[in-house]
Design a protein around this motif. Structure first.
Motif, PDB file in Angstrom:
ATOM      1  N   GLY A  43      12.407 -24.843   3.128  1.00  0.00           N
ATOM      2  CA  GLY A  43      12.977 -24.403   1.818  1.00  0.00           C
ATOM      3  C   GLY A  43      14.115 -24.631   1.245  1.00  0.00           C
ATOM      4  N   SER A  44      14.605 -25.853   1.451  1.00  0.00           N
ATOM      5  CA  SER A  44      15.726 -27.178   1.332  1.00  0.00           C
ATOM      6  C   SER A  44      15.176 -27.802   0.154  1.00  0.00           C
ATOM      7  N   SER A  45      14.090 -27.932  -0.973  1.00  0.00           N
ATOM      8  CA  SER A  45      13.966 -28.521  -2.071  1.00  0.00           C
ATOM      9  C   SER A  45      12.344 -27.448  -2.191  1.00  0.00           C
ATOM     10  N   GLY A  46      12.129 -28.069  -3.694  1.00  0.00           N
ATOM     11  CA  GLY A  46      11.272 -27.138  -4.479  1.00  0.00           C
ATOM     12  C   GLY A  46      10.781 -26.689  -4.483  1.00  0.00           C
ATOM     13  N   ILE A  47       9.564 -25.805  -4.214  1.00  0.00           N
ATOM     14  CA  ILE A  47       8.582 -24.813  -4.687  1.00  0.00           C
ATOM     15  C   ILE A  47       9.116 -23.528  -3.571  1.00  0.00           C
ATOM     16  N   GLY A  48       9.567 -24.228  -1.869  1.00  0.00           N
ATOM     17  CA  GLY A  48      10.218 -23.688  -1.236  1.00  0.00           C
ATOM     18  C   GLY A  48      11.726 -22.848  -1.164  1.00  0.00           C
ATOM     19  N   ALA A  66      13.442 -26.682   7.258  1.00  0.00           N
ATOM     20  CA  ALA A  66      12.822 -27.827   7.026  1.00  0.00           C
ATOM     21  C   ALA A  66      13.961 -28.797   8.072  1.00  0.00           C
ATOM     22  N   ARG A  67      13.960 -30.223   7.721  1.00  0.00           N
ATOM     23  CA  ARG A  67      14.540 -31.020   8.702  1.00  0.00           C
ATOM     24  C   ARG A  67      15.583 -31.645   8.415  1.00  0.00           C
ATOM     25  N   ASN A  68      15.631 -32.395   7.062  1.00  0.00           N
ATOM     26  CA  ASN A  68      16.930 -33.158   6.308  1.00  0.00           C
ATOM     27  C   ASN A  68      18.659 -32.007   6.493  1.00  0.00           C
ATOM     28  N   VAL A  69      19.278 -32.214   7.981  1.00  0.00           N
ATOM     29  CA  VAL A  69      20.520 -31.352   7.848  1.00  0.00           C
ATOM     30  C   VAL A  69      21.250 -30.757   6.361  1.00  0.00           C
ATOM     31  N   ALA A  97      14.421 -28.115  11.470  1.00  0.00           N
ATOM     32  CA  ALA A  97      12.762 -28.418  12.629  1.00  0.00           C
ATOM     33  C   ALA A  97      11.377 -29.104  11.950  1.00  0.00           C
ATOM     34  N   ASP A  98      11.552 -29.744  13.276  1.00  0.00           N
ATOM     35  CA  ASP A  98      10.185 -30.338  12.461  1.00  0.00           C
ATOM     36  C   ASP A  98       8.928 -29.907  12.651  1.00  0.00           C
ATOM     37  N   LEU A  99       7.795 -29.227  11.611  1.00  0.00           N
ATOM     38  CA  LEU A  99       7.403 -28.748  11.521  1.00  0.00           C
ATOM     39  C   LEU A  99       5.488 -29.445  12.410  1.00  0.00           C
ATOM     40  N   GLY A 100       6.001 -30.084  12.421  1.00  0.00           N
ATOM     41  CA  GLY A 100       4.734 -31.302  12.458  1.00  0.00           C
ATOM     42  C   GLY A 100       5.442 -31.702  14.575  1.00  0.00           C
ATOM     43  N   SER A 195      -5.980 -30.574   4.835  1.00  0.00           N
ATOM     44  CA  SER A 195      -5.182 -29.324   5.714  1.00  0.00           C
ATOM     45  C   SER A 195      -5.510 -28.602   4.645  1.00  0.00           C
ATOM     46  N   LYS A 196      -5.394 -28.382   3.409  1.00  0.00           N
ATOM     47  CA  LYS A 196      -5.179 -27.705   2.576  1.00  0.00           C
ATOM     48  C   LYS A 196      -5.998 -26.812   3.071  1.00  0.00           C
ATOM     49  N   ALA A 197      -7.523 -26.539   2.907  1.00  0.00           N
ATOM     50  CA  ALA A 197      -8.721 -25.920   2.974  1.00  0.00           C
ATOM     51  C   ALA A 197      -8.180 -25.350   4.351  1.00  0.00           C
ATOM     52  N   ASP A 224       0.358 -28.128  -9.892  1.00  0.00           N
ATOM     53  CA  ASP A 224       1.034 -29.945 -10.401  1.00  0.00           C
ATOM     54  C   ASP A 224       2.065 -28.430 -10.836  1.00  0.00           C
ATOM     55  N   THR A 225       3.324 -28.900  -9.928  1.00  0.00           N
ATOM     56  CA  THR A 225       4.907 -28.308  -9.566  1.00  0.00           C
ATOM     57  C   THR A 225       5.654 -29.243  -9.845  1.00  0.00           C
ATOM     58  N   ASP A 226       6.524 -29.053 -10.379  1.00  0.00           N
ATOM     59  CA  ASP A 226       7.445 -30.376 -11.016  1.00  0.00           C
ATOM     60  C   ASP A 226       8.621 -30.454  -9.768  1.00  0.00           C
ATOM     61  N   THR A 227       8.699 -31.043  -8.854  1.00  0.00           N
ATOM     62  CA  THR A 227       9.207 -31.385  -7.371  1.00  0.00           C
ATOM     63  C   THR A 227       9.648 -32.271  -7.247  1.00  0.00           C
ATOM     64  N   PRO A 228      10.889 -32.557  -6.316  1.00  0.00           N
ATOM     65  CA  PRO A 228      11.045 -33.192  -5.546  1.00  0.00           C
ATOM     66  C   PRO A 228       9.288 -34.367  -5.176  1.00  0.00           C
TER      67      PRO A 228
HETATM   68  N1  LIG Z   1       4.007 -29.762  -5.630  1.00  0.00           N
HETATM   69  C1  LIG Z   1       3.056 -29.666  -6.064  1.00  0.00           C
HETATM   70  O1  LIG Z   1       2.653 -30.296  -7.161  1.00  0.00           O
HETATM   71  C2  LIG Z   1       2.230 -29.462  -5.140  1.00  0.00           C
HETATM   72  C3  LIG Z   1       1.001 -28.378  -5.550  1.00  0.00           C
HETATM   73  C4  LIG Z   1       0.639 -28.121  -5.107  1.00  0.00           C
HETATM   74  C5  LIG Z   1       1.004 -27.311  -3.470  1.00  0.00           C
HETATM   75  N2  LIG Z   1       2.012 -28.165  -2.875  1.00  0.00           N
HETATM   76  C6  LIG Z   1       1.659 -27.677  -2.006  1.00  0.00           C
HETATM   77  O2  LIG Z   1       3.640 -26.838  -1.606  1.00  0.00           O
HETATM   78  C7  LIG Z   1       4.423 -27.419  -0.919  1.00  0.00           C
HETATM   79  C8  LIG Z   1       5.719 -27.590  -0.356  1.00  0.00           C
HETATM   80  O3  LIG Z   1       5.872 -28.556  -2.077  1.00  0.00           O
HETATM   81  P1  LIG Z   1       7.218 -28.697  -2.791  1.00  0.00           P
HETATM   82  O4  LIG Z   1       6.249 -29.781  -4.277  1.00  0.00           O
HETATM   83  O5  LIG Z   1       7.966 -27.747  -3.012  1.00  0.00           O
HETATM   84  O6  LIG Z   1       7.667 -30.431  -1.714  1.00  0.00           O
HETATM   85  P2  LIG Z   1       9.014 -30.548  -1.138  1.00  0.00           P
HETATM   86  O7  LIG Z   1       9.802 -30.438  -2.830  1.00  0.00           O
HETATM   87  O8  LIG Z   1       9.026 -31.998  -0.954  1.00  0.00           O
HETATM   88  O9  LIG Z   1       9.670 -29.794  -0.407  1.00  0.00           O
HETATM   89  C9  LIG Z   1       9.171 -29.427   0.887  1.00  0.00           C
HETATM   90  C10 LIG Z   1       9.644 -28.904   2.340  1.00  0.00           C
HETATM   91  O10 LIG Z   1       8.945 -28.794   3.364  1.00  0.00           O
HETATM   92  C11 LIG Z   1       9.865 -30.078   3.862  1.00  0.00           C
HETATM   93  N3  LIG Z   1       9.460 -30.411   5.367  1.00  0.00           N
HETATM   94  C12 LIG Z   1       8.566 -31.132   5.216  1.00  0.00           C
HETATM   95  N4  LIG Z   1       7.847 -32.051   5.903  1.00  0.00           N
HETATM   96  C13 LIG Z   1       8.196 -31.331   6.552  1.00  0.00           C
HETATM   97  C14 LIG Z   1       8.265 -31.137   8.514  1.00  0.00           C
HETATM   98  N5  LIG Z   1       7.630 -31.494   8.854  1.00  0.00           N
HETATM   99  N6  LIG Z   1       9.079 -30.404   9.131  1.00  0.00           N
HETATM  100  C15 LIG Z   1       9.673 -29.069   8.420  1.00  0.00           C
HETATM  101  N7  LIG Z   1       9.868 -29.260   7.536  1.00  0.00           N
HETATM  102  C16 LIG Z   1       9.311 -30.157   6.198  1.00  0.00           C
HETATM  103  C17 LIG Z   1      11.671 -31.275   3.394  1.00  0.00           C
HETATM  104  O11 LIG Z   1      12.281 -30.559   3.965  1.00  0.00           O
HETATM  105  P3  LIG Z   1      12.520 -32.007   5.416  1.00  0.00           P
HETATM  106  O12 LIG Z   1      11.571 -32.755   4.307  1.00  0.00           O
HETATM  107  O13 LIG Z   1      13.931 -32.201   4.960  1.00  0.00           O
HETATM  108  O14 LIG Z   1      12.307 -31.627   5.966  1.00  0.00           O
HETATM  109  C18 LIG Z   1      11.221 -29.743   1.995  1.00  0.00           C
HETATM  110  O15 LIG Z   1      12.345 -28.263   2.791  1.00  0.00           O
HETATM  111  C19 LIG Z   1       3.871 -28.556   0.361  1.00  0.00           C
HETATM  112  O16 LIG Z   1       3.101 -27.790   0.964  1.00  0.00           O
HETATM  113  C20 LIG Z   1       2.951 -28.821  -1.457  1.00  0.00           C
HETATM  114  O17 LIG Z   1       1.645 -29.664  -0.300  1.00  0.00           O
HETATM  115  C21 LIG Z   1       3.038 -28.720  -4.441  1.00  0.00           C
END
Ligand SMILES: NC(=O)c1ccc[n+]([C@@H]2O[C@H](COP(=O)([O-])OP(=O)(O)OC[C@H]3O[C@@H](n4cnc5c(N)ncnc54)[C@H](OP(=O)(O)O)[C@@H]3O)[C@@H](O)[C@H]2O)c1
Length: 335
Positions: A43-48, A66-69, A97-100, A195-197, A224-228
């Motif tokens: 929830g700290s970035s992008g779609i979340g 998410a991980r990065n405080v 927290a690290d989800l991995g 992993s997504k399937a 494809d979504t415009d995120t970090p």
């Molecule tokens: N953007 C696209 O084009 C796209 C397309 C299809 C699907 N998706 C999926 O949509 C989701 C969000 O993607 P996004 O593009 O919004 O990415 P993003 O901007 O990088 O955001 C990812 C978020 O997940 C957290 N995260 C990553 N690894 C983590 C871990 N090991 N433990 C806990 N938190 C973790 C990140 O925070 P920290 O790094 O601080 O942990 C961040 O809050 C992902 O599952 C991605 O696969 C994205």
């Protein structure tokens, strides 16, 4: 004669789909998020982060994981600003927290989040990442890391949330953020697509388990979504993967988030934006859950037509792959 039959067929589909949409609209039990607790991993970035704004604007209290405080603190401030614009706005908290990482740590985060904001009503599993590389170049540990974060991490959080949801007996909503690459294997995505399937099949099974408890399960398939995260994914992406995925365009995270929340509240199993997403979910529905008349009718009546259309997509994808291969062969010869 043939054209006339086809037109009649298309009109019949349109009429039935319109009637089903109207029937859906009037018969669906409406759910809302006012005063409810929504937990968003990633929830700290992008779609979340966009999902966090969306649910906060609907009066929910929000937990970001998410991980990065530093990024979490910044996101908390931004979502809190959205909350202040809502008359019955909720609270916003975060946990690092690290989800991995360890299942115990993840379960403890859910416990602590519920201790301060109450039981989770909606869980959005959005944390994840993508890497695109040619198969033989993928470091073996990346296969595991992608499964750990994108799949196992989501399962562990969901288990912790669902145990409480079921015990309370007041329903709820679980969302998994998969990807269009979770439905269609694409060049460069051997590790990521798998992993997504995996999420999709787990969600189908979970949907069947949770239905009697009034807990809905939704899978979101972002294009494809415009995120970090997308910027990061593009680094080192094979040219073939770029050219193929460009076909569906680039979407805004707010658009994906709004649709995800609406679809989840409506109890839909699939959530998509854009034509390709609609076509892919209709084509790949298989024995997946039937949650509304509109998408069911689209699957029944349009999948043959969509399979035909898919021929042209697949043909253009294989032309891209062949052309890039030939370019490499030619440049090797000229060396
Ligand atoms: N953007 C696209 O084009 C796209 C397309 C299809 C699907 N998706 C999926 O949509 C989701 C969000 O993607 P996004 O593009 O919004 O990415 P993003 O901007 O990088 O955001 C990812 C978020 O997940 C957290 N995260 C990553 N690894 C983590 C871990 N090991 N433990 C806990 N938190 C973790 C990140 O925070 P920290 O790094 O601080 O942990 C961040 O809050 C992902 O599952 C991605 O696969 C994205």
């Amino acid at each position: 004669m043939g054209l006339c039959c086809l037109l009649n067929y298309l009109w019949a589909i349109l009429a039935i789909t319109a009637m089903a949409t109207i029937a859906n609209f009037f018969t669906k039990k409406k759910r809302d998020l006012l005063g409810k607790h929504v937990l968003i991993t990633g929830g700290s970035s992008g779609i979340g982060l966009s999902v966090a704004h969306e649910v906060a604007s609907r009066g929910a209290s929000v937990t970001l994981v998410a991980r990065n405080v530093a990024r979490l603190e910044k996101a908390q401030g931004e979502v809190q600003a959205t909350v202040s614009n809502v008359s019955a706005g909720g609270k916003v908290q975060f946990f690092s927290a690290d989800l991995g990482g360890s299942a115990e740590q993840i379960a403890a985060v859910v416990r602590d989040a519920e201790a301060s904001l109450g039981p989770v009503y909606m869980l959005v599993n959005c944390a994840g990442f993508a890497r695109a590389q040619k198969f033989e170049d993928i470091p073996p540990e990346l296969f595991k890391e992608l499964m750990d974060v994108n799949y196992t991490g989501a399962m562990v959080v969901t288990q912790a949330v669902v145990r409480v949801m079921k015990a309370r007996g007041e329903g709820g909503a679980v969302v998994f953020v998969s990807s269009q690459a979770g439905l269609l294997g694409l060049y460069g995505f051997t590790a990521y697509s798998a992993s997504k399937a995996a999420l999709v099949k787990a969600a189908e099974a979970l949907h069947m388990e949770l239905r009697p408890h009034d807990i809905t399960v939704t899978v979101c398939y972002p294009p494809d979504t415009d995120t970090p995260g997308f910027v990061e994914e593009n680094k080192g992406k094979p040219v073939e993967t770029k050219l193929i995925s460009e076909a569906a365009g680039l979407f805004k995270p707010e658009e994906v988030a709004r649709k995800l929340v609406e679809d989840s509240l409506n109890g839909a199993f699939s959530s998509t934006v854009g034509f390709e997403g609609f076509m892919l979910t209709a084509l790949c529905a298989g024995m997946g859950p039937i949650t509304d008349a509109t998408s069911f009718l689209a699957q029944v009546f349009l999948s043959g037509l969509f399979r035909f259309v898919s021929f042209f997509y697949l043909w253009s994808f294989s032309r891209i792959v062949e052309r890039e291969h030939q370019k490499r062969v030619a440049s090797k010869k000229s060396e």
